[in-house]
Design a protein around this motif. Structure first.
Motif, PDB file in Angstrom:
ATOM      1  N   GLY A 125      -9.100  -6.496  -1.498  1.00 34.60           N
ATOM      2  CA  GLY A 125      -8.179  -5.907  -2.324  1.00 34.60           C
ATOM      3  C   GLY A 125      -7.623  -4.442  -2.016  1.00 34.60           C
ATOM      4  N   THR A 126      -8.781  -3.652  -1.766  1.00 36.03           N
ATOM      5  CA  THR A 126      -8.506  -2.193  -1.395  1.00 36.03           C
ATOM      6  C   THR A 126      -7.729  -2.393  -0.229  1.00 36.03           C
ATOM      7  OG1 THR A 126     -10.327  -1.733  -2.803  1.00 36.03           O
ATOM      8  CG2 THR A 126      -9.451  -0.099  -1.153  1.00 36.03           C
ATOM      9  N   TYR A 127      -8.377  -2.860   0.864  1.00 35.27           N
ATOM     10  CA  TYR A 127      -7.560  -2.930   2.355  1.00 35.27           C
ATOM     11  C   TYR A 127      -6.093  -3.315   2.252  1.00 35.27           C
ATOM     12  CZ  TYR A 127     -12.142  -1.391   4.578  1.00 35.27           C
ATOM     13  OH  TYR A 127     -13.321  -0.916   4.870  1.00 35.27           O
ATOM     14  N   ILE A 128      -5.954  -4.244   1.329  1.00 31.76           N
ATOM     15  CA  ILE A 128      -4.714  -4.789   1.500  1.00 31.76           C
ATOM     16  C   ILE A 128      -3.775  -4.004   0.614  1.00 31.76           C
ATOM     17  CG2 ILE A 128      -3.021  -6.548   0.237  1.00 31.76           C
ATOM     18  CD1 ILE A 128      -5.489  -8.544   0.859  1.00 31.76           C
ATOM     19  N   GLY A 129      -4.074  -3.328  -0.490  1.00 31.94           N
ATOM     20  CA  GLY A 129      -3.621  -2.059  -1.209  1.00 31.94           C
ATOM     21  C   GLY A 129      -3.147  -0.998  -0.236  1.00 31.94           C
ATOM     22  N   LEU A 130      -4.319  -0.590   0.336  1.00 34.05           N
ATOM     23  CA  LEU A 130      -3.915   0.617   1.369  1.00 34.05           C
ATOM     24  C   LEU A 130      -2.816   0.350   2.238  1.00 34.05           C
ATOM     25  CD1 LEU A 130      -7.512   2.058   1.891  1.00 34.05           C
ATOM     26  CD2 LEU A 130      -5.479   3.029   0.443  1.00 34.05           C
ATOM     27  N   GLU A 131      -3.165  -0.811   2.681  1.00 35.59           N
ATOM     28  CA  GLU A 131      -1.888  -1.370   3.785  1.00 35.59           C
ATOM     29  C   GLU A 131      -0.654  -1.310   3.285  1.00 35.59           C
ATOM     30  OE1 GLU A 131      -3.678  -5.086   5.263  1.00 35.59           O
ATOM     31  OE2 GLU A 131      -1.285  -5.691   5.848  1.00 35.59           O
ATOM     32  N   ALA A 176      -9.557   8.533   2.583  1.00 36.03           N
ATOM     33  CA  ALA A 176      -8.085   8.604   2.032  1.00 36.03           C
ATOM     34  C   ALA A 176      -7.610   9.924   1.899  1.00 36.03           C
ATOM     35  CB  ALA A 176      -7.800   7.668   0.502  1.00 36.03           C
ATOM     36  N   SER A 177      -8.678  10.754   1.512  1.00 33.43           N
ATOM     37  CA  SER A 177      -8.520  12.240   1.324  1.00 33.43           C
ATOM     38  C   SER A 177      -8.332  13.043   2.760  1.00 33.43           C
ATOM     39  CB  SER A 177      -9.481  12.706   0.506  1.00 33.43           C
ATOM     40  OG  SER A 177      -9.367  14.205   0.468  1.00 33.43           O
ATOM     41  N   ILE A 178      -9.329  12.660   3.657  1.00 31.71           N
ATOM     42  CA  ILE A 178      -9.415  13.090   4.838  1.00 31.71           C
ATOM     43  C   ILE A 178      -8.005  12.592   5.761  1.00 31.71           C
ATOM     44  CG2 ILE A 178     -10.403  12.919   7.111  1.00 31.71           C
ATOM     45  CD1 ILE A 178     -13.082  12.738   5.662  1.00 31.71           C
ATOM     46  N   GLY A 179      -7.475  11.420   5.593  1.00 35.15           N
ATOM     47  CA  GLY A 179      -6.710  10.901   6.035  1.00 35.15           C
ATOM     48  C   GLY A 179      -4.983  11.068   5.502  1.00 35.15           C
ATOM     49  N   ASN A 180      -5.038  11.860   4.484  1.00 38.78           N
ATOM     50  CA  ASN A 180      -4.027  12.116   3.705  1.00 38.78           C
ATOM     51  C   ASN A 180      -3.079  10.837   3.723  1.00 38.78           C
ATOM     52  OD1 ASN A 180      -3.914  15.126   3.900  1.00 38.78           O
ATOM     53  ND2 ASN A 180      -3.818  14.957   6.003  1.00 38.78           N
ATOM     54  N   TYR A 181      -3.691   9.739   3.110  1.00 42.60           N
ATOM     55  CA  TYR A 181      -3.117   8.587   2.895  1.00 42.60           C
ATOM     56  C   TYR A 181      -2.166   8.566   1.536  1.00 42.60           C
ATOM     57  CZ  TYR A 181      -6.785   6.013   5.484  1.00 42.60           C
ATOM     58  OH  TYR A 181      -7.639   5.826   6.643  1.00 42.60           O
ATOM     59  N   GLY A 182      -2.132   9.744   0.845  1.00 41.80           N
ATOM     60  CA  GLY A 182      -1.411   9.921  -0.491  1.00 41.80           C
ATOM     61  C   GLY A 182      -1.982   8.699  -1.699  1.00 41.80           C
ATOM     62  N   VAL A 183      -3.099   8.117  -1.605  1.00 38.79           N
ATOM     63  CA  VAL A 183      -3.449   7.218  -2.529  1.00 38.79           C
ATOM     64  C   VAL A 183      -4.785   7.821  -2.885  1.00 38.79           C
ATOM     65  CG1 VAL A 183      -4.297   4.633  -2.516  1.00 38.79           C
ATOM     66  CG2 VAL A 183      -2.490   5.313  -1.215  1.00 38.79           C
ATOM     67  N   ARG A 184      -4.713   7.682  -4.152  1.00 41.28           N
ATOM     68  CA  ARG A 184      -6.214   8.139  -4.805  1.00 41.28           C
ATOM     69  C   ARG A 184      -7.005   6.803  -5.313  1.00 41.28           C
ATOM     70  NH1 ARG A 184      -5.592   9.778  -9.652  1.00 41.28           N
ATOM     71  NH2 ARG A 184      -3.359   9.677  -9.819  1.00 41.28           N
ATOM     72  N   ILE A 185      -8.000   6.706  -5.055  1.00 43.83           N
ATOM     73  CA  ILE A 185      -9.171   5.567  -5.191  1.00 43.83           C
ATOM     74  C   ILE A 185     -10.410   6.044  -6.223  1.00 43.83           C
ATOM     75  CG2 ILE A 185     -10.007   3.556  -4.322  1.00 43.83           C
ATOM     76  CD1 ILE A 185      -8.667   4.649  -1.506  1.00 43.83           C
ATOM     77  N   SER A 200      -0.308   3.290   1.632  1.00 48.27           N
ATOM     78  CA  SER A 200      -0.753   4.308   2.380  1.00 48.27           C
ATOM     79  C   SER A 200       0.543   4.781   2.996  1.00 48.27           C
ATOM     80  CB  SER A 200      -1.642   4.198   3.572  1.00 48.27           C
ATOM     81  OG  SER A 200      -1.702   5.377   4.241  1.00 48.27           O
ATOM     82  N   LYS A 201       0.703   6.113   2.735  1.00 45.02           N
ATOM     83  CA  LYS A 201       1.665   6.956   3.489  1.00 45.02           C
ATOM     84  C   LYS A 201       1.665   6.852   4.918  1.00 45.02           C
ATOM     85  CE  LYS A 201       2.989   9.804  -0.614  1.00 45.02           C
ATOM     86  NZ  LYS A 201       3.119  11.131  -1.194  1.00 45.02           N
ATOM     87  N   LYS A 202       0.355   6.774   5.438  1.00 44.19           N
ATOM     88  CA  LYS A 202       0.397   6.648   6.974  1.00 44.19           C
ATOM     89  C   LYS A 202       1.143   5.381   7.345  1.00 44.19           C
ATOM     90  CE  LYS A 202      -2.487   9.836   8.033  1.00 44.19           C
ATOM     91  NZ  LYS A 202      -2.356  11.012   8.923  1.00 44.19           N
ATOM     92  N   ASN A 203       1.035   4.424   6.582  1.00 41.73           N
ATOM     93  CA  ASN A 203       1.905   3.176   7.026  1.00 41.73           C
ATOM     94  C   ASN A 203       3.319   3.032   6.398  1.00 41.73           C
ATOM     95  OD1 ASN A 203      -0.594   2.228   7.865  1.00 41.73           O
ATOM     96  ND2 ASN A 203      -1.058   1.104   6.225  1.00 41.73           N
ATOM     97  N   GLY A 204       3.799   4.167   6.033  1.00 42.20           N
ATOM     98  CA  GLY A 204       5.177   4.148   5.440  1.00 42.20           C
ATOM     99  C   GLY A 204       5.265   3.936   4.101  1.00 42.20           C
ATOM    100  N   GLY A 205       4.130   3.805   3.235  1.00 37.42           N
ATOM    101  CA  GLY A 205       4.088   3.455   1.831  1.00 37.42           C
ATOM    102  C   GLY A 205       4.412   4.414   1.177  1.00 37.42           C
ATOM    103  N   GLN A 206       4.464   4.386  -0.324  1.00 40.09           N
ATOM    104  CA  GLN A 206       4.729   5.474  -1.242  1.00 40.09           C
ATOM    105  C   GLN A 206       3.506   6.421  -1.845  1.00 40.09           C
ATOM    106  OE1 GLN A 206       7.843   3.896  -4.123  1.00 40.09           O
ATOM    107  NE2 GLN A 206       9.255   4.218  -2.448  1.00 40.09           N
ATOM    108  N   GLY A 207       2.401   6.004  -1.439  1.00 39.18           N
ATOM    109  CA  GLY A 207       1.256   6.475  -2.178  1.00 39.18           C
ATOM    110  C   GLY A 207       0.854   5.569  -3.586  1.00 39.18           C
ATOM    111  N   GLY A 208       0.140   6.110  -3.970  1.00 35.94           N
ATOM    112  CA  GLY A 208      -0.279   5.660  -5.465  1.00 35.94           C
ATOM    113  C   GLY A 208      -1.847   5.763  -5.702  1.00 35.94           C
ATOM    114  N   VAL A 209      -2.064   4.885  -6.885  1.00 31.73           N
ATOM    115  CA  VAL A 209      -3.571   4.934  -7.392  1.00 31.73           C
ATOM    116  C   VAL A 209      -4.192   3.529  -7.217  1.00 31.73           C
ATOM    117  CG1 VAL A 209      -5.087   5.447  -9.408  1.00 31.73           C
ATOM    118  CG2 VAL A 209      -2.872   6.654  -9.037  1.00 31.73           C
ATOM    119  N   ILE A 210      -5.561   3.382  -6.817  1.00 25.72           N
ATOM    120  CA  ILE A 210      -6.141   2.240  -6.842  1.00 25.72           C
ATOM    121  C   ILE A 210      -7.569   2.472  -7.721  1.00 25.72           C
ATOM    122  CG2 ILE A 210      -7.531   0.593  -5.513  1.00 25.72           C
ATOM    123  CD1 ILE A 210      -5.855   1.009  -3.245  1.00 25.72           C
TER     124      ILE A 210
END
Ligand SMILES: NC(=O)C1=CN([C@@H]2O[C@H](COP(=O)(O)OP(=O)(O)OC[C@H]3O[C@@H](n4cnc5c(N)ncnc54)[C@H](O)[C@@H]3O)[C@@H](O)[C@H]2O)C=CC1
Ligand SMILES: CCCCC/C=C\C=C\C(=O)C/C=C\C/C=C\CCCC(=O)O
Length: 177
Positions: free
Chosen positions: A27-33, A82-91, A36-46
């Motif tokens: 679920g976490t990997y699908i969520g990040l897909e 996620a922090s190192i990669g600047n995903y814009g997602v907090r988990i 994640s801002k790295k994939n053009g997503g808007q970021g968020g919280v898991i």
């Protein structure tokens, strides 16, 4: 996104690993897909739901406890990434003590407890000793994690004695090496 589904089944313990840990990872990997801002997503919280049994030994629920320990280890690790990669997602992880939901009824069932069914009264005594939380307090904890933009990799604990609070892993977030 909240990865919440969970079971308590020591008899079919592979199912416990699959539902409580493997599905949280998936679920976490699908969520990040998607997020994640790295994939053009808007970021968020898991938020991944663990348990206090993910931080302490649980003599009569060894696999449940292992699955919940796994959720914490995975979530803290992926939060660091996620922090190192600047995903814009907090988990983050939430670890409640006993909560008043149908899950607690599994203690009374041999088909869930397996060889540990003989200890059901000890578990009931633990519940009497520590108390049982109202689910609304877990919702309150989750909302605060969503709203607190500084939280990432946090391990929130919720108990009757201390309410909503956090596990302290120290400034470097590691064990003593
Ligand atoms: N009730 C408690 O004392 C505590 C519960 N937790 C955790 O909280 C989470 C929620 O559990 P509760 O609401 O208490 O239990 P519950 O039994 O009321 O709810 C569990 C939910 O998981 C879903 N689920 C189970 N297997 C599934 C599967 N294979 N696919 C999709 N959904 C599935 C069920 O349909 C159900 O809606 C779980 O991860 C549990 O381990 C953590 C600490 C204490
Ligand atoms: C120990 C697991 C009992 C299994 C009963 C079924 C479901 C329970 C799910 C839980 O996740 C229970 C959570 C925590 C129990 C562990 C320790 C209790 C300590 C409480 C405290 O210190 O306040």
């Amino acid at each position: 996104m909240v990865n919440n589904a969970g079971v308590n089944n020591e008899k079919d313990w592979e199912k416990t690993i699959n539902v409580n840990l493997t599905s949280v990872i998936r679920g976490t990997y699908i969520g990040l897909e998607h997020m994640s801002k790295k994939n053009g997503g808007q970021g968020g919280v898991i938020i991944n739901i663990s348990s206090l049994a993910g931080l302490t030994p649980a003599a009569y629920q060894p696999v449940y406890s292992a699955s919940k320990h796994g959720v914490i280890g995975f979530t803290r690790s992926i939060a660091a990434l996620a922090s190192i990669g600047n995903y814009g997602v907090r988990i983050n992880t939430v670890c409640p003590a006993f909560v008043d939901t149908p899950l607690l009824e599994t203690i009374e069932k041999e088909e869930n407890m397996g060889e540990f069914y003989q200890y059901k009264d000890k578990l009931k005594d633990m519940m009497k000793c520590y108390g049982v939380l109202d689910p609304s307090l877990i919702a309150k904890g989750m909302v605060s994690l969503i709203e607190d933009e500084s939280s990432n990799g946090a391990v929130m604990k919720i108990t009757t004695s201390r309410g909503i609070h956090f596990e302290d892993f120290g400034a470097h977030q590691t064990t003593k090496i």
